[in-house]
Design a protein around this motif. Structure first.
Motif: not given
Length: 520
Positions: A297-306
């Motif tokens: 989900a992070y790599h797909a841009g749906r979730v911030p890294l933090a």
């Protein structure tokens, strides 16, 4: 001609509901069989809440159906069988006598007590018990022991970094942490403003099916005197429902989980938390698929890294770390009491009947749902017990009893180590102590409470604050040299003698007012 003797009887416990578990390696339905048993002892060795009992029984019965669909012969003992013997040891002994297996096989359990009981039964029957590594986890017990060997101090952060590197999680092409840092904890402490959390995504709610309703009726009748309530029961009890819950969390709540994972709000038990710990601990989900979903989900841009990192840290870091502590330190860990805490647990922990608004909210929520998020556990129910000086085994038994996700390997180190500092600093570098002012910063509970968090003593003083200062006075000699507590102890030393005595008298009065414990 006699029938061929059963080769392996594969033992499956209530927190091992995984068709791919190591116990099934080499399983041959022509000569092996599975054994499962529901027994009263697992609900009464601590006074287990109705939601916790119902979750385990419903998940076990659904897993029995999955085993049958997979074509694995099953011997299943129901709790409501008229001749149920009441304990795993007694039921296993009877099964061995009836089935005459050549050997017993199981995946390593999550409870030292259960492992010892089953080993004793196997030894008395003269059978080998093959206890296999639990592949559910990222890190084996042997690997954790190797990590711990030779270290003067254990710290989760260093273990977590090793696990990130070893499993290639949230790393760049050079093997360094994405975002340039391993830990975004400083960004994971947000509190809601006066407007509150606003419109929250609903957690997955799937009405109990007929099999679960059958279990709920059984629990309501058989364990009517146990704490907790079943009206809001909607926990995933199958792998399919657990996967749906994971998907909903990743899409709807993980994006803001990082920012608000430490926040508390009255009447809002779920906020942005995952509610996946129970499914993970029953093995309906694997930690690898949960971590992979968050990372994707992070790599797909749906979730911030933090948010992704903060969530993954709980699974890949903390969850694996506490298991390692448990299995490398038991059985002695259970009896640790570094602060010599001897006070009884207040009876109102089992009812929620307290004037403290924050604790009342957390306790009623716990009894209604079998759930509270980690800050409610650490900085409300756990903090109060720590400041009061509750005997570690009493608060341990309460946590193990009331929360649906409580299995001893994860609950005990979190309670005795992280929450109560009973291990003297093995799990955490300092006791997590705070006054009512912390609760005031993190939630609006204080505005609707009769107590004032800024007062150190007096009729309106918050019991958290009174006992916070009393804790600092009582433990100055033992903990005063801890560099992470130096400022707090210096502040306590500035109190004049009259105020010190007033605080101590009121703290003692609070302990004496709460001496009546609740017994099953």
């Amino acid at each position: 001609m006699t029938e061929p003797r059963l080769r392996h009887l594969v033992l499956v416990l209530g927190d091992q509901l995984d068709l791919e578990a190591s116990a099934f390696d080499g399983f041959d339905p022509a000569q092996d069989a599975v054994w499962m048993a529901e027994v009263a002892e697992e609900s009464t060795h601590v006074w287990s809440s109705q939601p916790r009992i119902a979750l385990f029984l419903a998940a076990m019965r659904h897993f029995a159906l999955a085993l049958e669909r997979a074509g694995r012969p099953l011997h299943y003992r129901r709790l409501d069988a008229p001749d149920n013997r009441g304990s795993l040891a007694a039921e296993l002994a009877a099964a061995i006598e009836a089935l005459r297996p050549q050997a017993l096989v199981m995946t390593a359990p999550g409870d030292w007590r259960v492992l010892q009981a089953l080993r004793k039964v196997a030894a008395q029957a003269g059978l080998a018990l093959d206890v296999r590594e639990d592949r559910h986890f990222f890190c084996s017990v042997r690997e954790f022991a190797a990590h711990a060997r030779g270290r003067k101090q254990l710290r989760m952060e260093y273990f977590y970094r090793e696990q990130r590197r070893r499993h290639g999680v949230l790393l760049d092409a050079q093997g360094e942490p994405l975002g340039g840092q391993w830990n975004f904890d400083a960004e994971n402490r947000g509190a809601f403003d006066a407007r509150g959390p606003g419109l929250l995504p609903e957690p997955l709610w799937e009405p109990p099916d007929a099999l679960t309703q059958e279990v709920l009726a059984l629990v309501a009748q058989r364990f009517a005197h146990h704490p907790g309530r079943l009206a809001r029961f909607a926990w995933p009890v199958t792998r399919e429902s657990a996967l749906r819950a994971l998907s909903r969390f990743i899409e709807e709540r993980l994006p803001l989980f990082g920012q608000y994972q430490d926040a508390i709000w009255p009447g809002q038990p779920w906020l942005y938390h995952a509610q996946l710990s129970a499914a993970l601990n029953l093995k309906l989900l694997t930690p690898r698929e949960v971590v992979a979903a968050a990372e994707a989900a992070y790599h797909a841009g749906r979730v911030p890294l933090a948010s992704a990192e903060g969530f993954i840290r709980q699974i890949l870091g903390w969850r694996e770390y506490v298991r390692g502590i448990y299995w490398t330190r038991m059985p002695d860990y259970l009896d640790l009491n570094a602060l010599d805490a001897q006070a009884p647990l207040p009876a109102w922990y089992w009812s929620g009947e307290t004037e403290m608004a924050c604790l009342r909210d957390a306790l009623v929520q716990t009894l209604d749902t079998g759930y509270a998020h980690h800050i409610q556990r650490l900085m409300l129910t756990g903090l109060y017990a720590l400041l009061r000086g509750v005997a570690p085994r009493e608060i341990h038994a309460w946590y193990l009893a009331v929360y649906v996700d409580a299995v001893e390997w994860v609950e005990l180190p979190n309670t005795l180590g992280m929450s109560q500092y009973a291990d003297g600093g093995l799990m955490a570098s300092k006791p997590y102590i705070a006054s009512g002012k912390y609760i005031q910063r993190m939630s609006p509970h204080c505005s609707g409470c009769r107590y004032r968090p800024e007062l150190r003593h007096g009729e309106s003083a918050c019991p958290f604050t009174v006992q916070y200062w009393d804790f600092l006075i009582r433990h100055a000699d033992q903990l005063g040299s801890n560099p992470r507590l130096a400022m707090q102890f210096r502040n306590a030393q500035r109190l004049d003698e009259a105020e010190r005595q007033a605080i101590q008298r009121q703290a003692q009065a609070l302990r004496e007012a709460d001496t009546a414990t609740c017994t099953p």
